[in-house]
Design a protein around this motif. Structure first.
Motif, PDB file in Angstrom:
ATOM      1  N   LEU A  24       0.860  -1.106  -0.195  1.00  0.00           N
ATOM      2  CA  LEU A  24      -0.105   0.126  -0.002  1.00  0.00           C
ATOM      3  C   LEU A  24       0.951   1.452   0.051  1.00  0.00           C
ATOM      4  N   LEU A  25       1.936   1.100   0.927  1.00  0.00           N
ATOM      5  CA  LEU A  25       2.872   2.392   0.874  1.00  0.00           C
ATOM      6  C   LEU A  25       3.387   2.683  -0.440  1.00  0.00           C
ATOM      7  N   LEU A  26       3.797   1.518  -0.761  1.00  0.00           N
ATOM      8  CA  LEU A  26       4.545   1.725  -2.338  1.00  0.00           C
ATOM      9  C   LEU A  26       3.673   2.316  -3.495  1.00  0.00           C
ATOM     10  N   ARG A  27       2.464   1.752  -3.479  1.00  0.00           N
ATOM     11  CA  ARG A  27       1.460   2.200  -4.496  1.00  0.00           C
ATOM     12  C   ARG A  27       1.245   3.786  -4.358  1.00  0.00           C
ATOM     13  N   LEU A  28       1.149   4.366  -2.900  1.00  0.00           N
ATOM     14  CA  LEU A  28       0.861   5.429  -2.728  1.00  0.00           C
ATOM     15  C   LEU A  28       2.070   6.605  -2.962  1.00  0.00           C
TER      16      LEU A  28
END
Length: 208
Positions: free
Chosen positions: A66-70
């Motif tokens: 999730l952090l990566l996509r954001l």
């Protein structure tokens, strides 16, 4: 037992500047390395448009992705297959080779994402599969959560995605307002109207 992750770039062949996209991915990976959960093997490019990594737990993998996509820039996106199973190492003169049933499960998961993107869920980016013989009764619930999460993340504007990322990293709305050159109420409104608060709260729950 381990959690293997395979990622690839969505629409990599259609990108105008593949090198710029890779730089954006590298920058996003640096954010995850700094503020995300610890990985046994951090996500890293392998060949072509593929990345691989290993996490100690499913909650760690879900939070990190999730952090990566954001953290990705607008116009660059990744798709993920997460596999639950055995992760081992085969010694080689050229360097150790990661092997195990978790990798096969991760491959099946990312192929499932691709099929669903073409048919019923164009915004889906993440799926979890368990290797044969691995008990994972909560997987239907996890994958249902990922369907909803990916829909929300995919609908975020570039600015709102930065705001959500900042909240996940622990920044206050006042700090985010200063960095974006807008007011704190504007930050609050952006987060509320985009359903971003649910994304942030879900991230916090994954981090425990």
């Amino acid at each position: 037992m381990g959690i293997a992750v395979i990622a690839d770039i969505v629409g990599s062949r259609e990108l105008d500047d593949r090198a710029a996209a890779q730089r954006a991915i590298d920058e996003a990976l640096a954010v995850v390395a700094q503020d995300g959960p610890a990985a046994e093997t951090p996500l890293h490019p392998i060949v072509g448009d593929e990345l691989q990594g290993v996490y100690p737990g499913l909650d760690d993998a879900l939070a990190a992705l999730l952090l990566l996509r954001l953290a990705l820039r607008d116009g660059v996106d990744l798709r993920f297959g997460i596999g639950i199973g055995d992760v081992g190492v085969i010694p080689s003169a050229a360097g150790d080779i990661s092997e195990g049933s978790a990798w096969w499960a991760a491959r099946a998961a990312i192929e499932h994402v691709e099929r669903m993107q073409r048919r019923t869920a164009p915004t889906l980016r993440t799926r979890v599969e368990a290797a044969a013989g691995v008990e994972a009764p909560a997987l239907p619930v996890v994958n249902a959560y990922l369907l909803a999460r990916d829909e929300l993340v995919g609908a975020l504007s570039d600015r709102t995605r930065r705001l959500v990322l900042g909240r996940c990293r622990g920044l206050t709305q006042r700090e985010l307002a200063a960095s974006e050159g807008i007011t704190q109420p504007a930050v609050s409104q952006s987060l509320t109207t985009a359903g971003a608060s649910a994304i942030v709260e879900g991230y916090r729950m994954l981090r425990g």
